[in-house]
Scaffold this active site. Structure first.
Site, PDB file in Angstrom:
ATOM      1  N   ASP A 112     -10.284  18.553  44.673  1.00  0.00           N
ATOM      2  CA  ASP A 112      -9.003  17.979  44.251  1.00  0.00           C
ATOM      3  C   ASP A 112      -8.120  17.633  45.453  1.00  0.00           C
ATOM      4  O   ASP A 112      -7.669  16.493  45.628  1.00  0.00           O
ATOM      5  CB  ASP A 112      -8.306  19.002  43.346  1.00  0.00           C
ATOM      6  N   ILE A 162      -5.481  16.835  40.201  1.00  0.00           N
ATOM      7  CA  ILE A 162      -6.492  15.783  40.085  1.00  0.00           C
ATOM      8  C   ILE A 162      -7.760  16.305  39.418  1.00  0.00           C
ATOM      9  O   ILE A 162      -8.422  15.575  38.673  1.00  0.00           O
ATOM     10  CB  ILE A 162      -6.789  15.171  41.473  1.00  0.00           C
ATOM     11  N   ASP A 163      -8.111  17.555  39.665  1.00  0.00           N
ATOM     12  CA  ASP A 163      -9.317  18.122  39.041  1.00  0.00           C
ATOM     13  C   ASP A 163      -9.322  17.914  37.535  1.00  0.00           C
ATOM     14  O   ASP A 163     -10.292  17.401  36.958  1.00  0.00           O
ATOM     15  CB  ASP A 163      -9.376  19.630  39.311  1.00  0.00           C
ATOM     16  N   VAL A 164      -8.253  18.352  36.887  1.00  0.00           N
ATOM     17  CA  VAL A 164      -8.198  18.284  35.427  1.00  0.00           C
ATOM     18  C   VAL A 164      -8.239  16.830  34.969  1.00  0.00           C
ATOM     19  O   VAL A 164      -8.963  16.475  34.027  1.00  0.00           O
ATOM     20  CB  VAL A 164      -6.928  18.975  34.906  1.00  0.00           C
TER      21      VAL A 164
END
Length: 848
Positions: free
Chosen positions: A580, A609-611
């Site tokens: 991320d 950003i990961d999610v």
């Protein structure tokens, strides 16, 4: 983001979903994923137009409906969001315009709108009206707050109003808390980004279920989507073990306990940054961000790439899954964070090493070594970056108003959709041709999960990848999660973050380097409709999941793949690993947030950003499922961290000759965007004031501010700051109520969580009434309660949403899953005894 390389071999006889209109035994057709779908896009500003752009990018016919005076958001960003769409001007306040819109809805599959609740109904174009003339229509509403929320539904839901009320601007990261900087404004449009990804996936999954459910009316409140996107900042665990706290968290706790001020200077923060999670300065003066903790092999790769192998050999290295009382040393190289006794010397050695080369050389060396790191960049640099352009993460588009634009690329795509990187600007729609078509045929109606019966084999790790499976579970998918017998990622990532990302799954541990483990994997693949993995193309192919291999196994099989820097095409960094924060650094988020190359900061919230990348991968899967229905062709559905990094900056991710400067608010001192869109202090607390359309005209109806109507704008901020301090928040909310302008409190994410909390033990959780809902899982199998955001960002009328069950202890279902695959009890015990399978990583659910 990395994935361990394992190898799959063998012939698989694969089950197929019972798609009634899939042509079996015929060669795959050349068919864009959504080329059979028509969308009416009534959206303005960002959220719904973003959904329309995502659908158009996958081949849908998207018709943008404009009012007679043109779109409300007359900005180059809106031109970018309109790429690939046709444009039709309709006066929806007239009978003729309304009747035309209804006739278009008869001939369409999807309607998008993001107005306040009731607006489309007052125009005579609400979901009941349009679905009455087309019962197969999927109607997506995207209000700022839930239409059923009696307190918030009518609030003017400007992007920053949603962010402020939810808590996005408060306690924005460990750095700023330690520096005593609170609140902080950011122009990143997280609510629209999360909301658009939820909206697009919901539309596609609802279309996938039309043969069972018929059409649907779906509401995605942007504030609910924002809270779900920031779930890891709301997560709370009872008696949270100290071992998982970063050095900055420990210092925050110390200062709070001792009554010390939060007044660190930025330069002093370096003492509290983990060596494998920070920015270093290179010989060319550019920052270079390393995020390489938590995965067993990554810290060593970083040190060896820097020429510090001897140092790596000296550092302690043992299982991260031991309880701290059993640790043979203060910390382990396999576990985040680095221990206090080694932190300074590791950081010092790395600082010196980075100064020996310029950033571009380090980037190449780290990429080759599979050591996750990247140079810091401004957004404008990213839009001209050779990899971004070669990979299609940034595209050149000929726009009718601006000429050649460099624009953010797709955020979801199919690997073999060769037209994915081919974009055109908007064009005029042919109304006569549209109305000459026959209306859509009526069909069935029903209810149920949109993905009921879909079997997902989850081969992912960390956050972004597992988010896919946990999201699919809410729609009815059956998800089986495979992890190695010996863990390669520390429990901070697998358990602490997994409490949310692994919900709704069954867990099996297999040694995929063993023949027996490979045999079990082959059986799991044979039963799967969808496989998910996070890794590069190189890692994917080593898994035996290359596109050619999948086509041989079964042409209907869908692989959902996400990685760090992948795009629709190959680029020089396509096989670089990343997380991320590295996507934030590469695409310009960190420099934007920190305010400059000398002060880059990770965006304040875990998993920003990961999610979002996991959600974008669900969008890609939705497109793949619809293409499968039409053609019988599966394939590879894709998303990437860098693509999601574009999406959270969508309002700014374009460039062209003559573009206005990239001068949006940035840095830790930012509190707003001009005097009419700004954080101010009331007499009793911080608040956000939003009057972006009315501007000075709004003062005429507020006696306390009426004399400011003619004041020059450059003097207004100071004047408003003084006036707002004179009265409490409740006063200002009352005087601004009922118009297009508003005042809202600056909430914190923790306050929002606590106000929305419901105990799991209290029984059924209402997902449809309030905007926010958080569940305290007080019956959790780990023996501690934990607070998790409820899955209520997507609210269908006919589709069913299920609250996924708790994350299982890793390996908890190994025996049951192997038994279903046909293994006898003796065979299973033998596999466990010889290490081909496993039933646990640690004695405790959460190692302490």
């Amino acid at each position: 983001m990395c994935f361990r390389p394992v190898y799959f071999a063998g012939t698989v006889v694969h089950r197929s979903l019972n798609y009634t209109n899939v042509s079996k035994g015929t060669p795959p057709m050349t068919h864009r994923p959504l080329s059979h779908i028509r969308v009416l896009d009534f959206g303005q500003y960002l959220a719904a137009p973003l959904v329309g752009m995502m659908l158009a990018d996958m081949g849908a016919e998207v018709i943008r409906i404009d009012p007679p005076n043109g779109p409300a958001f007359d900005d180059p960003a809106f031109d970018m969001l309109s790429r690939g769409k046709t444009v039709l001007t309709l006066d929806l306040k007239s009978q003729e315009g309304r009747e035309t819109a209804i006739e278009l809805a008869r001939r369409s599959d999807v309607v998008l709108e993001n107005f306040r609740p009731g607006v489309m109904e007052r125009l005579g174009l609400g979901p009941d009206v349009l679905r009455a003339v087309n019962d197969q229509l999927v109607y997506l509403s995207m209000p700022g707050f839930a239409s059923t929320d009696t307190d918030l539904a009518d609030l003017p839901a400007w992007e920053a109003v949603i962010a402020a009320y939810t808590g996005q601007f408060t306690d924005m990261g460990l750095n700023r808390r330690l520096m005593g900087i609170n609140p902080s404004f950011t122009p990143l449009t997280l609510a629209s980004a999360y909301g658009a990804s939820f909206g697009a996936m919901a539309v596609l999954f609802a279309l996938n279920a039309r043969d069972r459910n018929g059409g649907d009316h779906i509401e995605v409140p942007l504030a609910a989507a924002l809270l779900e996107g920031l779930v890891y900042n709301c997560e709370q665990i009872e008696d949270y073990p100290e071992r998982y706290k970063s050095p900055r968290e420990v210092e925050l706790d110390r200062r709070a306990a001792e009554g010390l001020p939060m007044d660190l200077a930025f330069e002093e923060l370096s003492e509290f940054l983990d060596p494998f999670y920070r920015t270093y300065t290179c010989a060319d003066g550019r920052g270079f961000y390393v995020v390489s903790g938590s995965v067993a092999t990554h810290p060593r790769r970083v040190l060896e790439t820097l020429g510090l192998k001897d140092l790596a050999d000296e550092l302690p290295d043992f299982s991260a899954y031991l309880d701290t009382k059993d640790w043979p040393a203060e910390w382990s190289l396999r576990n985040y964070p680095v221990g206090p006794s080694d932190r300074a010397r590791v950081s010092s050695a790395m600082k010196d090493a980075f100064l020996t080369r310029p950033s571009h050389e380090w980037e190449e060396l780290f990429g080759t070594a599979k050591a996750p790191a990247t140079a810091q960049r401004f957004s404008r640099e990213w839009l001209a970056d050779p990899h971004a352009l070669a990979s299609g993460l940034v595209l050149r588009v000929e726009d009718p108003r601006h000429g050649e634009m460099r624009q953010m690329g797709n955020v979801a795509w199919l690997l073999d959709d060769t037209a994915a990187a081919e974009k055109t600007g908007s064009s005029a729609a042919n109304l006569d041709a549209l109305l000459a078509e026959a209306p859509r045929a009526g069909g069935v109606s029903g209810s149920g999960g949109w993905l009921d019966g879909v079997r997902v084999l989850d081969l992912t790790n960390v956050i972004a990848g597992p988010t896919i499976g946990s999201t699919l579970a809410r729609y009815g998918a059956e998800v089986t999660h495979v992890q190695p017998v010996e863990p390669s990622v520390d429990p901070w990532n697998t358990v602490v973050f997994g409490l949310h990302a692994q919900r709704g799954k069954e867990s099996i541990l297999l040694n995929l380097r063993s023949e027996a483990g490979q045999e079990a994997l082959a059986k799991l693949i044979a039963q799967a409709d969808v496989i998910t993995m996070n890794g590069t193309d190189e890692q994917r192919d080593k898994l035996g999941l290359s596109p050619d291999r999948l086509a041989q196994l079964n042409p209907a099989l869908i692989l959902v793949q996400l990685d760090a820097f992948g795009g629709p095409m190959r680029g020089p960094k396509s096989d670089h690993l990343g997380y991320d924060d590295l996507a934030q650094a590469a695409t310009g988020v960190m420099v934007r947030f920190g305010g400059g190359m000398e002060t880059p900061e990770e965006h304040a919230h875990f998993g920003t950003i990961d999610v979002l990348t996991g959600f974008c991968a669900c969008v890609a899967l939705g497109g793949a499922l619809l293409r499968l229905r039409e053609t019988g062709q599966g394939g590879v559905a894709r998303a990437s961290l860098a693509g999601a990094g574009n999406l959270i900056q969508a309002q700014f991710m374009y460039d062209y000759d003559g573009r206005a400067p990239f001068d949006e608010p940035s840095g830790r001192e930012a509190l707003g965007w001009g005097p009419f869109y700004h954080c101010y202090q009331a007499a009793d607390q911080w608040m956000f004031f939003a009057a972006p359309e009315e501007r000075q005209a709004v003062f005429a109806r507020v006696p306390d501010l009426a004399d400011l109507t003619e004041m020059p704008e450059d003097a207004l901020h100071a004047a408003l700051s003084d006036r707002f301090k004179a009265q409490p928040l409740a006063y200002w909310r009352k005087v601004f109520a009922g118009g297009q302008s508003t005042v809202v409190p600056l909430a914190s994410l923790h306050d929002t969580r606590d106000a929305a909390l419901q105990l799991e033990s209290e029984g059924e959780v209402d997902l449809a009434r309030d905007t926010f809902r958080v569940i305290r899982h007080d019956q959790h199998p780990m023996g501690r309660w934990c607070d998790l955001v409820a899955p209520n960002a997507v609210r269908p009328t006919t589709g069913k949403i299920t609250i996924p069950g708790p994350m299982p202890k890793y390996g908890a279902q190994t025996h049951a899953i192997l038994g279903r695959l046909g293994y006898s009890a003796d065979q299973i015990e033998t596999m466990v005894a010889n290490g081909a399978a496993g039933t646990s990583w640690s004695d405790k659910y959460l190692p302490e």
